[in-house]
Design an enzyme around this catalytic site. Structure first.
Site, PDB file in Angstrom:
ATOM      1  CE  LYS A   1      -3.681   2.632   0.290  1.00 44.98           C
ATOM      2  NZ  LYS A   1      -4.728   2.748   1.284  1.00 44.98           N
TER       3      LYS A   1
ATOM      4  CE  LYS B   1      -2.642   6.902   7.358  1.00 44.64           C
ATOM      5  NZ  LYS B   1      -3.776   6.005   7.165  1.00 44.64           N
TER       6      LYS B   1
END
Lengths: 295, 295
Positions: A171, A239
């Site tokens: 990811k 983030k």
């Protein structure tokens, strides 16, 4: 049929849990947001008041939370999952968090005889609602096989990448490529604009060659349309880049273009544009070049 | 049928000229490399000894040269194209050069009643041989219509983007996107490697989502295969980024990720790796992170 516990009923978790209910799973749910819990209770889920209780009353525990500290608190903290587990259960974290945190959680649960998968997703709330998320999984083959039918309710492009943490690494890689590719498209389209060349025609021409990407197609079109409604918010992508950069840092691996894209996103956050779609990177490139675009 | 003059018989120009001969065009050719000229003469082209002579003996003049100074010298220099032209001719430069130079050449030729197109290509020598180049064109609609049947012999994705110079701007945009996307793929795949995750599986997973690109597909596979034979050489891509950065500079438009990719390529050139394929950017990212990969 495994009884499912689901913790984290936000923009992503809510539709994912709903799809599991619709697929006929018996569900126990928990969230700090009472409203979200009530909504799913109305649809047939059993609400409980702590993560510990979710673990006690289910066979497979799924979490979908904002960030690494949230997962760590919900699993390892007081009244956390770890206090309620028993040997033979399966834990699946579908949040996007640091690979190091995923590994820490995995090891703690292994100590209790509980297998764990890290299974972050991409595809956004649209994919969550449609049950078409891409799911990148790290963990054992055995745990993956057990989870597969659940994943198939929530997604469609489901890949076991490697051992625990590998899903989160994948990811992070995904978010690195997406961020830098948006920056690439933003620089190219702004160069076209500033030299008086139609960026729509440039996008069309580039889609036919080596410069083709899904980002050039979709985010390129967003930039042309001045459509910066999320989509995927700058602040969330920032983030995720923090996770990639921190993981690189732990491995003494500099990621210069990732760091630069993160800097660009920081500038957008500073301008109060953190809740725009990440294609808003183009706004910053345009501003750097003094390019004004009519909406 | 227009008689074609072709100047610049290198790796790209030679197969392009050959395809025009095969399509039945009567050809006049010139290059400083006598061997290349002889080869095409054997195939039916008429060799002449200067760019001026090419212009005198043809209706449409095509150039395919290494860089901006070459085009400027061949067109505007002594014994250049401009000394041999007559009103009504068409000039087509298919080199990748600075938009500013393309514009300068265009204006000089307009002064002689000669229309001009900038028509850089992508697709490499493979595309040149197969007649499948992408051709990005700047100039008037009238000139484009006249050139179209010639372009169709050499390429297949042929787009008129805008006025004179727009073809070169589009090519610069293409090279910007390709360079930065290679950097993105290099950082992601190296992050996977360094954390012990199989980069081949990461590539597969990412191809199914928003991170998909032709670069991730083709150059990602090259990086996995350790296949850094060109393809497209680092040194040529660096030259193209210089054009993009200079064009940005003339327009007071900073292109931070482009500049960074150019820096990475400079480091490769400094290591004597300028003749590797541009996917060799991955070698530098790996080196920065102390990652050793078995061939």
């Amino acid at each position: 049929m495994d009884k499912i516990g689901f913790i984290g009923l936000g923009v992503m978790g809510r539709p994912m849990a709903r799809n599991l209910i619709k697929a006929g799973y018996s569900m126990v749910v928990h969230d700090i947001n009472r409203e979200a819990v009530d909504e799913l209770a109305d649809e047939g889920a059993a609400p409980v008041s702590s993560a510990r209780e979710v673990a006690e009353k289910s066979d497979v525990i799924i979490t979908m939370l904002p960030d690494s500290p949230d997962v760590e608190a919900v699993v390892l903290g007081p009244e956390g999952v770890i206090e309620g587990v028993r040997s033979g259960q399966l834990f699946i974290d579908m949040s996007t968090i640091a690979p190091a945190t995923a590994l820490k959680v995995y090891q703690a649960l292994q100590g209790k005889g509980v297998d764990a998968l890290d299974a972050p997703v991409s595809g956004g709330d649209v994919g969550a609602k449609a049950g078409t998320l891409s799911i990148m999984v790290g963990g054992t083959d055995k745990a993956f096989k057990r989870a597969k039918s659940l994943f198939e309710v929530m997604g469609k492009n489901i890949v076991l990448i490697g051992e625990a943490g590998a899903g989160q690494v994948t990811k992070a890689c995904n978010q690195v490529v997406v961020a830098i590719t948006i920056q690439a498209v933003a620089e190219a389209m702004t160069l076209a604009r500033k030299t008086g060349v139609d960026p729509a025609k440039v996008r069309d021409a580039l889609l036919g060659g080596f410069a083709q990407s899904r980002i050039l197609d979709l985010h390129g079109q967003r930039i042309l349309d001045r459509n910066f409604e999320p989509g995927f918010r700058v602040r969330l992508h920032r983030k995720d880049l923090a996770i990639a950069l921190q993981t690189g840092h732990e491995q003494s691996l500099p990621l210069p273009a990732t760091a630069q894209a993160a800097d660009m996103m920081d500038a957008l956050l500073d301008q109060g544009k953190g809740d725009l779609d990440h294609s808003a990177l183009a706004l910053l490139v345009e501003e750097l070049g003094g390019v004004e675009v009519d909406a």
